[in-house]
Every structure is written in C-alpha cells, then in structure tokens.
Write a protein that holds these residues in place. Structure first.
Motif, PDB file in Angstrom:
ATOM      1  N   LYS A  13     -54.212  21.685  23.733  1.00 19.15           N
ATOM      2  CA  LYS A  13     -55.083  22.348  22.762  1.00 19.15           C
ATOM      3  C   LYS A  13     -55.959  21.292  22.102  1.00 19.15           C
ATOM      4  N   PRO A  14     -57.253  21.563  21.947  1.00 21.32           N
ATOM      5  CA  PRO A  14     -58.137  20.539  21.372  1.00 21.32           C
ATOM      6  C   PRO A  14     -57.745  20.170  19.946  1.00 21.32           C
ATOM      7  N   VAL A  15     -57.821  18.873  19.652  1.00 25.90           N
ATOM      8  CA  VAL A  15     -57.508  18.349  18.322  1.00 25.90           C
ATOM      9  C   VAL A  15     -58.733  17.616  17.790  1.00 25.90           C
ATOM     10  N   VAL A  16     -59.124  17.944  16.571  1.00 26.53           N
ATOM     11  CA  VAL A  16     -60.194  17.226  15.865  1.00 26.53           C
ATOM     12  C   VAL A  16     -59.568  16.538  14.673  1.00 26.53           C
ATOM     13  N   ALA A  17     -59.769  15.229  14.552  1.00 25.14           N
ATOM     14  CA  ALA A  17     -59.255  14.486  13.401  1.00 25.14           C
ATOM     15  C   ALA A  17     -60.310  14.491  12.299  1.00 25.14           C
ATOM     16  N   TYR A  18     -59.843  14.592  11.060  1.00 25.93           N
ATOM     17  CA  TYR A  18     -60.752  14.579   9.915  1.00 25.93           C
ATOM     18  C   TYR A  18     -60.184  13.702   8.809  1.00 25.93           C
ATOM     19  N   THR A  19     -61.047  12.964   8.132  1.00 23.87           N
ATOM     20  CA  THR A  19     -60.651  12.251   6.923  1.00 23.87           C
ATOM     21  C   THR A  19     -61.734  12.379   5.870  1.00 23.87           C
ATOM     22  N   ILE A  51     -63.586  12.818  16.074  1.00 23.77           N
ATOM     23  CA  ILE A  51     -63.278  12.407  14.703  1.00 23.77           C
ATOM     24  C   ILE A  51     -64.460  12.757  13.811  1.00 23.77           C
ATOM     25  N   VAL A  52     -64.184  13.535  12.778  1.00 27.40           N
ATOM     26  CA  VAL A  52     -65.175  13.886  11.763  1.00 27.40           C
ATOM     27  C   VAL A  52     -64.722  13.271  10.449  1.00 27.40           C
ATOM     28  N   ALA A  53     -65.654  12.671   9.705  1.00 25.95           N
ATOM     29  CA  ALA A  53     -65.273  12.003   8.460  1.00 25.95           C
ATOM     30  C   ALA A  53     -66.345  12.207   7.395  1.00 25.95           C
ATOM     31  N   ASP A  54     -65.903  12.255   6.143  1.00 30.73           N
ATOM     32  CA  ASP A  54     -66.848  12.245   5.042  1.00 30.73           C
ATOM     33  C   ASP A  54     -67.687  10.975   5.153  1.00 30.73           C
ATOM     34  N   PRO A  55     -68.984  11.036   4.829  1.00 31.24           N
ATOM     35  CA  PRO A  55     -69.832   9.844   4.974  1.00 31.24           C
ATOM     36  C   PRO A  55     -69.279   8.598   4.289  1.00 31.24           C
TER      37      PRO A  55
END
Length: 333
Positions: free
Chosen positions: A151-157, A175-179
């Motif tokens: 299952k696809p996993v997207v990491a976020y911080t 990976i998605v992150a706050d600027p």
C-alpha cells in the motif's frame, strides 16, 4: 486479508528478491564510483579503461534498469490486489518524539495491522522526530518499506524529521514537508561515558572479571584504548554507509550525491525540495498526494493515536541515529 493471500505472499517474495538483486548491483556500481573519485587537490593518475570494462558497466546499468522496471511492475500488481473495494480509508500513523524500543513496540504492530486491513488503501506516516536508537529506527524502517510494497506510503513532517526520523521517511513512496520543517541530519553519533576520574574522586573502585579484553568496551568506569576507538570508528562507519544506502535508494540519488547531504546538519524543506523531499505543504497536502496516488477524491481519513511518550534516555555508551543537538538533554549516567 482476502482469499488470495498466498498470491500476495508469493508476489512479495519475488519482489523482495528483485529488490535485493537491484541493491547488490547498485552497491557494485557505487563502489566503482568511489574508487574512481579523485580529490580536487590531488593530481589525477590517468588509467586507460579497456573496452571490456566499459561493456561490463553498460551491462550492469541495463540490468539495473530492467530490475527496477520489474520491481515497479510487481509493486503495482501488489497494490492493485490490495486496493479496497468500495470506500477507501487513509490511515495517518504518527511517529512523534525520540525513537527507542518503546516506539518500535507501538509503531510496528500498528503498521502490520494497517497492512492487513482491507479497507485501508494507503498510509500517511506523520513523523515529528529528531531520531533515536539505531535498532528501533531500522526495525520501523523495514516495516514501512514492506508496507509500501503493498500500500502506498507518504511521509509527512511539519517540524522535524532528522537523522533516524529521516531514515524512516525515506522508506515511503514520497516525502511531503512543511517549508520550514527541518529534514536531514544524515549521520551517526556515538556517545561514550568515561567516568573513571569521577569514580576515583569519589573513592569508587570497580573490579571487572571478563573473558576477553574487549568484553567491557565502552564501559563508563574506564576510557577507550586505541584498538577500541578504531573498532568503534569502524562500527560507526558501517552504520553510516547503511544510512547513505537507504537514502540513496529511497530518494533515487547516486551515492556521491547523497554524500553531499550527509554532513550531519539539517535543512529547511523548502531548500531541499526535489532532493531530500518531494514537495512542501501541510498534512492536508500529504493526504492529497496520497489520494492522487490511490486515484480517489474523497477518502475517509483515520488518525491513529501515538501510544504516549516513552522515557527516552541515553544511559550508556551507544551509537545513535540522533540529531546531535538533542544528545546532551538525554544523557543519563
């Protein structure tokens, strides 16, 4: 899981075999890169390369390309088999705070349950961590890596995914992150307590009975010998090379490019977009990226609890995947 579970298992085994083959070939190619590297202040020695050597390199590159396409094909098949029927749920799984055995005991079983839940289409792994102990970090990384096959996993911080926190993040698809989130701190740190003089000043004598000269290596009641320092340095380098490899594989970067980010420092995500992170945004953007991956428009989002905080402490000599700024506060002799 559904009736054809053994099809899933067989496909996973084949996929893992393919991934292992890719890793071996990549290691070979990257070792060749390092051997050919010449520092800027050293006069290069010109060595003529035979045609056979060039052909071998081309052959390896073609094998890598073929294996990678097979891996992507098998991963797509696995995900299609595990695609929920009807409404799709996205699970948001938090990994907050410093990472130790307690963290792994909370996170690993949860991720395994998510993998077995037919209604969950994908996972947003919400990481807010400066890292922690090597063993638990690698265990969580391995679990995320396996989950991402199915299952696809997207990491976020939103704040920090550093050292061990970033190590786990690179197991995700994106990976998605706050600027202004801090990411990176690629490296390993070793902490050694040498309280020998403190013991002597307080009249404490330690008698040690051991079966070999290195059995108490790293003990706080004495310093390190030159041999022990060399062995510890070798161990740290081994951990470091493993860290470089997972980042190189996870981010699709050549090993030498990965080394440019492996100075131990962190970066604001907005300054490393396209390299250490895929894009910037908030948690809703991470959910949207995963929704696009799943090809759904209005998924049900479930946020799981973090299981509470652990009593993290560095109680003895040990190697850590931890941002160095956090070390001093957790030293507990």
């Amino acid at each position: 899981m559904r009736e054809n579970i053994w099809k899933y298992v067989s496909a996973v085994l084949v996929l893992l075999l393919a991934v292992s083959s890719v890793a071996v070939v990549l290691l070979y190619m990257q070792a060749s890169e390092l051997k050919s590297y010449t520092p800027s202040n050293v006069t290069p020695v010109v060595v003529e390369t035979s045609l056979n050597s060039t052909c071998n390199e081309t052959s390896y590159l073609l094998q890598i390309d073929e294996l990678q396409r097979q891996v992507e094909f098998l991963k797509a098949q696995l995900r299609e088999l595990n695609r929920p029927e009807g409404n799709t749920t996205i699970a948001v799984v938090p990994i907050f705070g410093l990472i130790d055995d307690y963290t792994a005991l909370q996170v690993v079983p949860l991720l395994r349950k998510v993998a077995e839940n037919d209604s969950i289409g994908g996972v947003v792994l919400w990481i807010e961590s400066p890292g922690g102990y090597i063993g638990p970090v690698r265990e969580i990384y391995s679990t995320v890596k396996k989950l991402n096959l199915i299952k696809p996993v997207v990491a976020y911080t939103g704040g920090i995914a550093a050292s061990g926190g970033y190590y786990i993040a690179v197991a995700a698809e994106k990976i998605v992150a706050d600027p202004l989130a801090e990411v990176g701190s690629i490296g390993v740190i070793y902490v050694h307590y040498d309280l020998q003089k403190n013991y002597e000043m307080n009249g404490i004598k330690v008698d040690v009975f051991k079966t070999g000269p290195y059995k108490d290596m790293g003990a706080e009641w004495r310093g390190l010998s030159d041999d022990e320092r060399e062995m510890i340095a070798d161990s740290i380098d081994t951990y470091f090379q493993a860290f470089l490899q997972v980042v190189s594989d996870g981010r699709g970067m050549p090993l030498n490019e990965t080394r440019l980010y492996a100075t131990g420092r962190t970066w604001f995500a907005m300054n490393v977009t396209g390299s250490l992170v895929d894009e910037t945004g908030d948690i809703d953007r991470a959910i949207a990226v995963l929704s696009e991956e799943l090809n759904v428009t209005k998924p049900r989002v479930v946020i799981y609890g973090s299981g509470g905080a652990s009593n993290f402490g560095i109680f003895g000599s040990t190697a850590l995947l931890l941002d160095p700024r956090y070390v001093n506060a957790y030293l507990k002799p």
